[in-house]
Design a protein around this motif. Structure first.
Motif, PDB file in Angstrom:
ATOM      1  N   LEU A 298       0.839  -1.192   0.000  1.00  0.00           N
ATOM      2  CA  LEU A 298       0.000   0.000   0.000  1.00  0.00           C
ATOM      3  C   LEU A 298       0.877   1.246   0.000  1.00  0.00           C
ATOM      4  N   MET A 302      -1.186   6.738   1.450  1.00  0.00           N
ATOM      5  CA  MET A 302      -2.513   6.217   1.795  1.00  0.00           C
ATOM      6  C   MET A 302      -2.620   5.965   3.297  1.00  0.00           C
ATOM      7  N   TYR A 326     -10.388   1.969   5.118  1.00  0.00           N
ATOM      8  CA  TYR A 326     -10.596   3.338   5.598  1.00  0.00           C
ATOM      9  C   TYR A 326      -9.284   3.883   6.131  1.00  0.00           C
ATOM     10  N   ASN A 330     -10.728   8.856   4.227  1.00  0.00           N
ATOM     11  CA  ASN A 330     -10.977   8.423   2.850  1.00  0.00           C
ATOM     12  C   ASN A 330     -11.177   6.913   2.820  1.00  0.00           C
ATOM     13  N   TYR A 332     -10.407   3.680   0.346  1.00  0.00           N
ATOM     14  CA  TYR A 332      -9.617   3.250  -0.804  1.00  0.00           C
ATOM     15  C   TYR A 332     -10.051   1.857  -1.235  1.00  0.00           C
ATOM     16  N   CYS A 334      -8.856  -1.585  -3.013  1.00  0.00           N
ATOM     17  CA  CYS A 334      -7.699  -2.406  -3.386  1.00  0.00           C
ATOM     18  C   CYS A 334      -8.179  -3.551  -4.263  1.00  0.00           C
ATOM     19  N   ALA A 341      -4.097  -0.121  -5.499  1.00  0.00           N
ATOM     20  CA  ALA A 341      -5.028   0.577  -4.609  1.00  0.00           C
ATOM     21  C   ALA A 341      -5.324   1.946  -5.189  1.00  0.00           C
ATOM     22  N   ARG A 342      -6.591   2.375  -5.066  1.00  0.00           N
ATOM     23  CA  ARG A 342      -6.972   3.696  -5.581  1.00  0.00           C
ATOM     24  C   ARG A 342      -8.013   4.321  -4.663  1.00  0.00           C
ATOM     25  N   PHE A 343      -8.069   5.638  -4.686  1.00  0.00           N
ATOM     26  CA  PHE A 343      -9.063   6.374  -3.916  1.00  0.00           C
ATOM     27  C   PHE A 343     -10.462   6.090  -4.454  1.00  0.00           C
ATOM     28  N   LEU A 344     -11.424   5.883  -3.550  1.00  0.00           N
ATOM     29  CA  LEU A 344     -12.803   5.626  -3.969  1.00  0.00           C
ATOM     30  C   LEU A 344     -13.725   6.782  -3.601  1.00  0.00           C
ATOM     31  N   GLU A 346     -14.568  10.024  -0.283  1.00  0.00           N
ATOM     32  CA  GLU A 346     -14.297  10.615   1.018  1.00  0.00           C
ATOM     33  C   GLU A 346     -15.288  10.072   2.041  1.00  0.00           C
TER      34      GLU A 346
END
Length: 364
Positions: A298, A302, A326, A330, A332, A334, A341-344, A346
């Motif tokens: 990760l 993050m 969490y 935010n 994320y 995976c 892994a990416r931001f999903l 808030e």
């Protein structure tokens, strides 16, 4: 000239036949594998497709053929749910807040296109619904008082032989008759009634709220003592699994097997249980019980720099080869396939319920 016209007619006829054959192939062999939102759009392609997609037979075939997680329902306790699609162009629901239900509800669980919800009102009635079609059903009142800390899990698998969904709800709740004991009450849609199981588990201690998951007719809950409470719906029996990391982990379904996803250092670890029945009430070696399947590094941005061995970043969902984590207000995503892994989205609060949803046409 005549030969040229004949050739043009021949090619036009051939192209038209190819188009008709392709249209038939798509209609008969591809449409049923698409999510509900796409199918609602495709009803406008032509009259034949509209009639086909609107039939109960097609809805039944689609519920058997499409099983991918399409998105997540998020809900802070007592508030209105929201829906985040993993593919907004193809997957979605017409009313993410579930306002088509007669009362405000808390989402409890999901399974293959159906949601189990509980009214926020005093009666705490249970509802089953399909957000894609906005069909719903209010369930009869249970015979036992489940209490505010009960955990209900929906178990549903589409059947080739049943056009109407047959499902169960398994609710684990604190016993009123025995101290530190857990009892179970099961709703069956086939009988449209609840029954209290004769099984009573005296070793489970306190269940962790919102932790219940189902895998192949077996339901699992995390406990405050770091174990897993197991209830087999086919055997009507319970047991305790030891050797589980519960500090910051979550349970899920990984390719039809129970998985444990947790954060260790700067890595997401996903382990799959080998055999739930090989573990008894005695302490067992974790190495023998769990097989490590996925290790995903990760990014430091993050989780934050200087992370310790156990990072307080809770796993909010694990299953269908994705994990939601969490961290720092935010959420994320995976991907266990790509190991990225990416931001999903808030998320200012950690106490949200996260429920996966399959964009299915399954009928109630």
């Amino acid at each position: 000239m005549d030969s040229g016209k004949n050739l043009s007619k021949f090619l036009a006829a051939k192209n038209n036949k190819i188009y008709m054959d392709l249209k038939l192939i798509i209609r008969e062999h591809a449409l049923q594998f698409l999510p509900a939102k796409s199918l609602f759009k495709f009803r406008g392609v032509c009259r034949d497709w509209k009639l086909l997609i609107s039939t109960p037979f097609f809805a039944h075939n689609q519920s058997l053929s499409f099983s991918s997680v399409s998105g997540m329902f998020f809900q802070i306790p007592g508030e209105t749910p929201t829906f985040i699609s993993l593919d907004p162009e193809s997957c979605g629901v017409p009313d993410p807040a579930l306002n088509f239900l007669p009362v405000p509800v808390d989402i409890m669980s999901s399974s293959n296109g159906l949601l189990c919800c509980q009214a926020q009102a005093d009666d705490r009635a249970y509802y089953i619904c399909n957000p894609a079609t906005m069909q719903w059903k209010k369930l009869p009142k249970p015979s036992m008082e489940h209490g505010p800390k009960s955990d209900a899990v929906l178990v549903f698998k589409p059947s080739l032989l049943n056009f109407v969904a047959e499902y169960k709800i398994i609710c684990a709740f604190r016993s009123m008759d025995f101290d530190d004991a857990t009892e179970f009450e099961i709703y069956s849609s086939k009988d449209d009634s609840w029954r209290v199981s004769r099984e009573i588990n005296f070793a489970a201690r306190r269940l962790i709220p919102k932790s219940g998951v189902s895998v192949n007719d077996v339901v699992y809950w995390q406990t405050s003592s770091g174990t897993i409470l197991v209830f087999d719906t086919t055997k009507d029996r319970s047991q305790i699994i030891h050797g589980y990391y519960s500090t910051n982990g979550g349970l899920g379904n990984f390719n039809g097997r129970l998985c444990s996803a947790y954060i260790y250092g700067h890595r997401l670890m996903v382990s799959v249980i080998s055999n739930i029945y090989s573990n008894t009430m005695q302490m067992s070696s974790r190495a023998k019980l769990w097989d490590d399947k996925v290790k995903i590094p990760l990014p430091s941005e993050m989780l934050g720099a200087g992370a310790s061995s156990y990072v307080p970043s809770p796993v909010m969902y694990a299953g269908s080869e994705i994990v939601l984590i969490y961290s720092k207000q935010n959420i994320y995503l995976c991907d266990m396939k790509t190991r990225e892994a990416r931001f999903l989205v808030e998320a200012p609060r950690t106490d949200q319920k996260v429920v996966p949803y399959v964009n299915s046409l399954v009928a109630l």
